[in-house]
Motif scaffolding. Structure first.
Motif, short mmCIF file in Angstrom:
data_model
loop_
_atom_site.label_atom_id
_atom_site.label_comp_id
_atom_site.label_asym_id
_atom_site.label_seq_id
_atom_site.Cartn_x
_atom_site.Cartn_y
_atom_site.Cartn_z
N UNK A 95 -7.49 4.72 4.11
CA UNK A 95 -7.07 3.37 4.49
C UNK A 95 -7.93 2.27 3.87
N UNK A 96 -9.26 2.44 3.92
CA UNK A 96 -10.16 1.39 3.42
C UNK A 96 -9.94 1.18 1.92
N UNK A 97 -9.83 2.31 1.23
CA UNK A 97 -9.72 2.25 -0.23
C UNK A 97 -8.44 1.52 -0.66
N UNK A 98 -7.33 1.91 0.00
CA UNK A 98 -6.07 1.30 -0.43
C UNK A 98 -5.99 -0.15 0.00
N UNK A 99 -6.61 -0.48 1.13
CA UNK A 99 -6.63 -1.87 1.57
C UNK A 99 -7.39 -2.72 0.54
N UNK A 100 -8.49 -2.17 0.01
CA UNK A 100 -9.29 -2.92 -0.96
C UNK A 100 -8.47 -3.18 -2.23
N UNK A 101 -7.72 -2.16 -2.68
CA UNK A 101 -6.91 -2.34 -3.89
C UNK A 101 -5.79 -3.33 -3.63
N UNK A 102 -5.15 -3.20 -2.47
CA UNK A 102 -4.05 -4.11 -2.14
C UNK A 102 -4.54 -5.55 -2.10
N UNK A 151 0.81 -1.23 0.00
CA UNK A 151 0.00 0.00 0.00
C UNK A 151 0.84 1.27 0.00
N UNK A 152 2.15 1.15 0.15
CA UNK A 152 2.99 2.33 0.42
C UNK A 152 2.73 3.48 -0.55
N UNK A 153 2.77 3.17 -1.87
CA UNK A 153 2.60 4.22 -2.87
C UNK A 153 1.24 4.90 -2.78
N UNK A 154 0.20 4.09 -2.50
CA UNK A 154 -1.15 4.66 -2.39
C UNK A 154 -1.25 5.55 -1.15
N UNK A 155 -0.56 5.12 -0.08
CA UNK A 155 -0.54 5.91 1.14
C UNK A 155 0.12 7.27 0.88
N UNK A 156 1.23 7.24 0.11
CA UNK A 156 1.91 8.49 -0.24
C UNK A 156 0.98 9.41 -1.03
N UNK A 157 0.15 8.79 -1.89
CA UNK A 157 -0.80 9.59 -2.68
C UNK A 157 -1.87 10.23 -1.81
N UNK A 158 -2.02 9.73 -0.57
CA UNK A 158 -3.02 10.28 0.34
C UNK A 158 -4.36 9.55 0.27
N UNK A 159 -4.35 8.34 -0.30
CA UNK A 159 -5.59 7.58 -0.38
C UNK A 159 -5.98 7.07 1.01
#
Lengths: 249, 258
Positions: B109-116, B99-107
């Motif tokens: 938590x739920x959203x990036x967890x779903x993509x991961x 999730x690191x890159x998505x976290x950097x983008x500011x996404x």
């Protein structure tokens, strides 16, 4: 717990030597007398009326102040030293010159500057804890694998992201080492700092020095035991905290 | 999407002798959408430096890197880089690494967890989400690193000897895994390796670099369909030729020696 069996045996041997009068008890009291001394510290106090738990609280209060200030300054400065080579080069000569001065050698000037009391004691403790914190934090940042920084950069991390999401967590193990070493030094420094006089009549160092003044070796040794045990418990708490927030490895 | 390298060169300053050591000299290359292009060359010839330049990590170099005609001068989400040593964050769980890159983008938590989770499923890594890198096998760690890069959907994926530190069985598994992944996603990949077999098995094109300072010596187009037979005559012919060029490079006198 079997590994403590030899300790138990030595204690028994010690007790027997004292019982037989081989060692006079004004030089070395027996373990049982030390326990009685501990009882006196708890109930009557040393000097009388100044109970053990208050000595402990005052000592922890001083260490708490000195150590907190050392963390508040040492960790951020250490991070900056590790991250900016220029800052490292500017600060290092000062560190090299000041660090070899034992914290206790600062006591006289601390009293001149800050008077006798919590402020000078906290200052001495601060000096003891500051350098281990600063240097461990800085070396923690330097030990972060540069490839992790590259990886973060290719994932579009800014300098701020790299600082907070790579360098800070990456140097956390070293910061913990710094805190444990710093706290150890702080605790050692405290007792000595309290030898030189405390205004409010409380503190573990002050307590055992008072016990010496009135020739109570059982209470001196009981006080030493308490000082050691508290140091051990504090270190144990740090380790427990570290393994809680860093459950890997 | 296409990548163009125009006259790419890099020299390192040798601090001790205050002279410049050329690492790469004028590499030209074009990579088209959906291709897997391998770069092989003698060890230490500057292959990794080439990828670092393309990813934007190197500040000073000669020539130009153009992605869809846009010059690349600093790291961007359009170009992903997978390292040989995985470069996972040891204090983050598998899922947190991905999730690191998505976290950097500011996404959130739920959203990036779903993509991961989607990537973890695609990569066959379910059940290991909360493990730390040190608790995963080498092959799994590299899959996490690849997922961490692909989750950003880069236009171009750079891989720097990604399977170089794996044992040969895991390496073969990972090569097949990468091929499956390409069928699924059609990523454009520039793949550095010193392993000729690997290059012949994976690539649409192979670029053979010379020793230092690296320049491109020869380009092979491989047209055999995937999945390829590692031991077919066609594969062997190309392998023999590439190995021959590399051997020639090793024994020829070095221009940097004089």
């Amino acid at each position: 717990m079997w590994r403590y069996l030899p300790v138990l045996l030595v204690l028994c041997f010690w007790q027997i030597l004292c019982f037989l009068g081989t060692v006079p008890n004004y030089v070395l009291p027996s373990p049982i007398e030390i326990m009685e001394g501990l009882g006196t510290l708890l109930t009557t106090g040393m000097p009388p009326g100044h109970l053990l738990h208050n000595h402990i609280l005052y000592s922890l209060y001083r260490v708490g102040w000195g150590f907190s200030i050392a963390c508040a300054l040492g960790i951020p400065l250490g991070l900056l030293m590790g991250w900016f080579p220029l800052f490292h080069r500017v600060l290092s000569p000062f560190v090299e010159l000041i660090r070899p001065i034992p914290p206790l050698a600062w006591i006289p000037i601390a009293i001149v500057w800050l008077g006798i009391g919590i402020r000078s004691a906290a200052f001495i403790i601060f000096l003891g804890a500051f350098f281990p914190l600063l240097l461990n934090t800085a070396s923690g940042v330097l030990s972060v694998n540069p490839i992790l920084i590259d990886a973060a950069r290719t994932l579009n991390a800014t300098q701020k992201d790299i600082f907070f999401k790579v360098l800070l967590p990456g140097s956390l193990p070293s910061i913990f080492v710094g805190m444990r070493v710093g706290m150890g030094v702080a605790w050692m420094t405290l007792v000595a700092a309290e030898f030189s006089g405390v205004k409010d009549g409380y503190g573990l160092g002050f307590m055992i020095m008072t016990a010496r003044d009135i020739q109570k070796p059982d209470q001196i040794l009981a006080g030493m035991l308490i000082i050691g045990m508290i140091g051990f418990i504090i270190d144990w708490l740090f380790r427990a905290w570290e393994s809680k927030i860093r459950p890997s490895v | 999407m296409h990548l163009e390298l125009i006259g790419l060169g890099k020299t390192f300053a040798d601090g001790k002798q205050s002279r410049e050591i050329p690492a790469i000299s004028s590499v030209n290359l074009r990579v088209e959408q959906g291709q897997l292009v391998s770069i092989v060359g003698p060890s230490g010839c500057g292959k990794s430096t080439l990828l670092r330049i393309i990813s934007g990590l190197e500040k000073s170099f000669e020539g130009k890197v153009l992605l869809d005609g846009q010059e690349i001068v600093k790291p961007t989400n359009d170009v992903g880089l997978v390292f040989q040593q995985y470069a996972l964050f040891p204090w983050r769980t598998m899922c947190e690494n991905i999730e690191f890159g998505l976290e950097i983008m500011g996404m959130c938590k739920e959203e990036r967890r779903a993509i991961a989770e989607k990537y973890i499923h695609l990569f066959g890594m379910q059940g290991f989400e909360d493990r730390y890198p040190c608790q995963l096998s080498g092959g799994m760690q590299q899959r996490v690193a690849i997922a961490r890069t692909l989750i950003m959907n880069p236009k171009l994926v750079l891989m720097d000897e990604p399977f170089g530190s794996l044992d040969s069985q895991t390496r073969n598994d990972m090569q097949e895994f990468l091929m499956d992944l390409r069928r699924e996603r059609n990523d454009t990949i520039l793949f550095v390796t010193h392993n000729v077999d690997e290059a012949v098995f994976l690539s649409d094109r192979i670029v053979v670099l010379s020793k230092r300072p690296a320049k491109s010596l020869r380009i092979f187009e491989l047209i055999a369909p995937h999945p390829r037979d590692r031991t077919s005559k066609e594969s062997n012919d190309i392998r023999r030729e590439v190995i021959g060029i590399l051997r020639q490079e090793r024994i020829s006198p070095s221009p940097a020696a004089n």
